[in-house]
Design a protein around this motif. Structure first.
Motif, PDB file in Angstrom:
ATOM      1  N   ALA A 135       0.840  -1.200   0.000  1.00 50.82           N
ATOM      2  CA  ALA A 135       0.000   0.000   0.000  1.00 50.82           C
ATOM      3  C   ALA A 135       0.870   1.243   0.000  1.00 50.82           C
ATOM      4  N   LEU A 136       0.440   2.225  -0.756  1.00 51.39           N
ATOM      5  CA  LEU A 136       1.012   3.575  -0.726  1.00 51.39           C
ATOM      6  C   LEU A 136      -0.175   4.521  -0.772  1.00 51.39           C
ATOM      7  N   GLN A 137      -0.317   5.344   0.250  1.00 51.66           N
ATOM      8  CA  GLN A 137      -1.441   6.253   0.350  1.00 51.66           C
ATOM      9  C   GLN A 137      -0.921   7.645   0.663  1.00 51.66           C
ATOM     10  N   ALA A 138      -1.358   8.617  -0.119  1.00 53.93           N
ATOM     11  CA  ALA A 138      -0.905   9.990   0.069  1.00 53.93           C
ATOM     12  C   ALA A 138      -2.101  10.898   0.331  1.00 53.93           C
ATOM     13  N   VAL A 139      -1.932  11.780   1.296  1.00 53.82           N
ATOM     14  CA  VAL A 139      -2.953  12.782   1.621  1.00 53.82           C
ATOM     15  C   VAL A 139      -2.256  14.117   1.861  1.00 53.82           C
ATOM     16  N   SER A 140      -3.042  15.185   1.752  1.00 58.90           N
ATOM     17  CA  SER A 140      -2.504  16.498   2.105  1.00 58.90           C
ATOM     18  C   SER A 140      -3.355  17.094   3.215  1.00 58.90           C
ATOM     19  N   ASP A 141      -2.754  17.975   3.956  1.00 63.43           N
ATOM     20  CA  ASP A 141      -3.432  18.693   5.031  1.00 63.43           C
ATOM     21  C   ASP A 141      -4.464  19.627   4.387  1.00 63.43           C
ATOM     22  N   ARG A 142      -5.703  19.559   4.832  1.00 62.28           N
ATOM     23  CA  ARG A 142      -6.750  20.416   4.251  1.00 62.28           C
ATOM     24  C   ARG A 142      -6.433  21.900   4.395  1.00 62.28           C
ATOM     25  N   ASP A 143      -5.856  22.269   5.539  1.00 58.96           N
ATOM     26  CA  ASP A 143      -5.571  23.679   5.789  1.00 58.96           C
ATOM     27  C   ASP A 143      -4.235  24.122   5.224  1.00 58.96           C
ATOM     28  N   ASN A 144      -3.381  23.158   4.883  1.00 56.46           N
ATOM     29  CA  ASN A 144      -2.060  23.466   4.336  1.00 56.46           C
ATOM     30  C   ASN A 144      -1.732  22.411   3.275  1.00 56.46           C
ATOM     31  N   PRO A 145      -2.218  22.592   2.050  1.00 60.27           N
ATOM     32  CA  PRO A 145      -2.035  21.589   1.003  1.00 60.27           C
ATOM     33  C   PRO A 145      -0.571  21.327   0.637  1.00 60.27           C
ATOM     34  N   ALA A 146       0.322  22.174   1.103  1.00 55.51           N
ATOM     35  CA  ALA A 146       1.749  21.958   0.851  1.00 55.51           C
ATOM     36  C   ALA A 146       2.354  20.962   1.837  1.00 55.51           C
ATOM     37  N   ARG A 147       1.543  20.474   2.758  1.00 56.36           N
ATOM     38  CA  ARG A 147       1.983  19.447   3.713  1.00 56.36           C
ATOM     39  C   ARG A 147       1.367  18.122   3.279  1.00 56.36           C
ATOM     40  N   ILE A 148       2.223  17.186   2.884  1.00 58.26           N
ATOM     41  CA  ILE A 148       1.813  15.890   2.350  1.00 58.26           C
ATOM     42  C   ILE A 148       2.245  14.790   3.324  1.00 58.26           C
ATOM     43  N   ILE A 149       1.379  13.801   3.504  1.00 60.75           N
ATOM     44  CA  ILE A 149       1.720  12.634   4.316  1.00 60.75           C
ATOM     45  C   ILE A 149       1.519  11.395   3.455  1.00 60.75           C
ATOM     46  N   VAL A 150       2.550  10.548   3.409  1.00 51.32           N
ATOM     47  CA  VAL A 150       2.478   9.304   2.640  1.00 51.32           C
ATOM     48  C   VAL A 150       2.634   8.139   3.613  1.00 51.32           C
ATOM     49  N   PHE A 151       1.673   7.233   3.566  1.00 49.54           N
ATOM     50  CA  PHE A 151       1.673   6.031   4.388  1.00 49.54           C
ATOM     51  C   PHE A 151       2.088   4.880   3.484  1.00 49.54           C
ATOM     52  N   GLU A 152       3.150   4.167   3.848  1.00 50.42           N
ATOM     53  CA  GLU A 152       3.742   3.144   2.994  1.00 50.42           C
ATOM     54  C   GLU A 152       3.759   1.793   3.716  1.00 50.42           C
ATOM     55  N   ILE A 153       3.296   0.745   3.029  1.00 54.98           N
ATOM     56  CA  ILE A 153       3.369  -0.602   3.592  1.00 54.98           C
ATOM     57  C   ILE A 153       4.019  -1.520   2.555  1.00 54.98           C
ATOM     58  N   TYR A 154       5.078  -2.183   2.994  1.00 50.45           N
ATOM     59  CA  TYR A 154       5.824  -3.136   2.162  1.00 50.45           C
ATOM     60  C   TYR A 154       5.782  -4.503   2.825  1.00 50.45           C
ATOM     61  N   THR A 155       5.989  -5.556   2.039  1.00 52.79           N
ATOM     62  CA  THR A 155       5.985  -6.899   2.623  1.00 52.79           C
ATOM     63  C   THR A 155       7.073  -7.043   3.678  1.00 52.79           C
ATOM     64  N   ASP A 156       8.221  -6.394   3.446  1.00 50.45           N
ATOM     65  CA  ASP A 156       9.338  -6.431   4.390  1.00 50.45           C
ATOM     66  C   ASP A 156      10.325  -5.325   4.017  1.00 50.45           C
ATOM     67  N   GLU A 157      11.365  -5.183   4.799  1.00 50.80           N
ATOM     68  CA  GLU A 157      12.338  -4.114   4.557  1.00 50.80           C
ATOM     69  C   GLU A 157      13.056  -4.306   3.224  1.00 50.80           C
ATOM     70  N   ALA A 158      13.284  -5.548   2.823  1.00 58.52           N
ATOM     71  CA  ALA A 158      13.935  -5.812   1.529  1.00 58.52           C
ATOM     72  C   ALA A 158      13.084  -5.270   0.378  1.00 58.52           C
ATOM     73  N   ALA A 159      11.780  -5.396   0.474  1.00 60.71           N
ATOM     74  CA  ALA A 159      10.890  -4.861  -0.563  1.00 60.71           C
ATOM     75  C   ALA A 159      10.998  -3.338  -0.623  1.00 60.71           C
ATOM     76  N   TYR A 160      11.127  -2.699   0.529  1.00 59.01           N
ATOM     77  CA  TYR A 160      11.315  -1.245   0.560  1.00 59.01           C
ATOM     78  C   TYR A 160      12.628  -0.862  -0.109  1.00 59.01           C
ATOM     79  N   MET A 161      13.686  -1.582   0.189  1.00 64.25           N
ATOM     80  CA  MET A 161      14.991  -1.282  -0.401  1.00 64.25           C
ATOM     81  C   MET A 161      14.953  -1.476  -1.917  1.00 64.25           C
TER      82      MET A 161
END
Length: 102
Positions: free
Chosen positions: A39-65
């Motif tokens: 999963a990769l999910q990105a959202v921005s702050d409603r009051d400050n659209p220049a602030r982005i948060i990305v939530f990342e889920i990988y099977t393991d650390e090797a997949a992230y690398m």
């Protein structure tokens, strides 16, 4: 256990559309092409659209690398380097992960 990270990103507001397009393209390619990206999910702050948060889920650390070395991630980083003004990466310990498909 899945490898979960949270990215808190501040961007140049004048380049917001360019950044969002690059991020959306990178997320789509990652989900489509990388079996280790759960999963990769990105959202921005409603009051400050220049602030982005990305939530990342990988099977393991090797997949992230592996993700960091893909052409689509490198393309994203090349665009983002001139737009991102700050980046904070947090490694997390999953407690409960759930999601319905919308």
């Amino acid at each position: 256990m899945p490898y979960v990270r949270v990215a808190e990103i501040a961007i140049d507001p004048a380049q917001g559309d360019r950044y969002r397009a690059a991020l959306a393209e990178e997320i789509e390619a990652s989900i489509d092409l990388e079996p280790g990206v759960l999963a990769l999910q990105a959202v921005s702050d409603r009051d400050n659209p220049a602030r982005i948060i990305v939530f990342e889920i990988y099977t393991d650390e090797a997949a992230y690398m592996t993700h960091l070395e893909t052409p689509h991630f490198r393309k994203y980083k090349a665009v983002a380097q001139s737009i991102v003004t700050s980046l904070k990466l947090t490694e997390t310990a999953p407690i409960a992960l759930g999601m319905k498909t919308i």
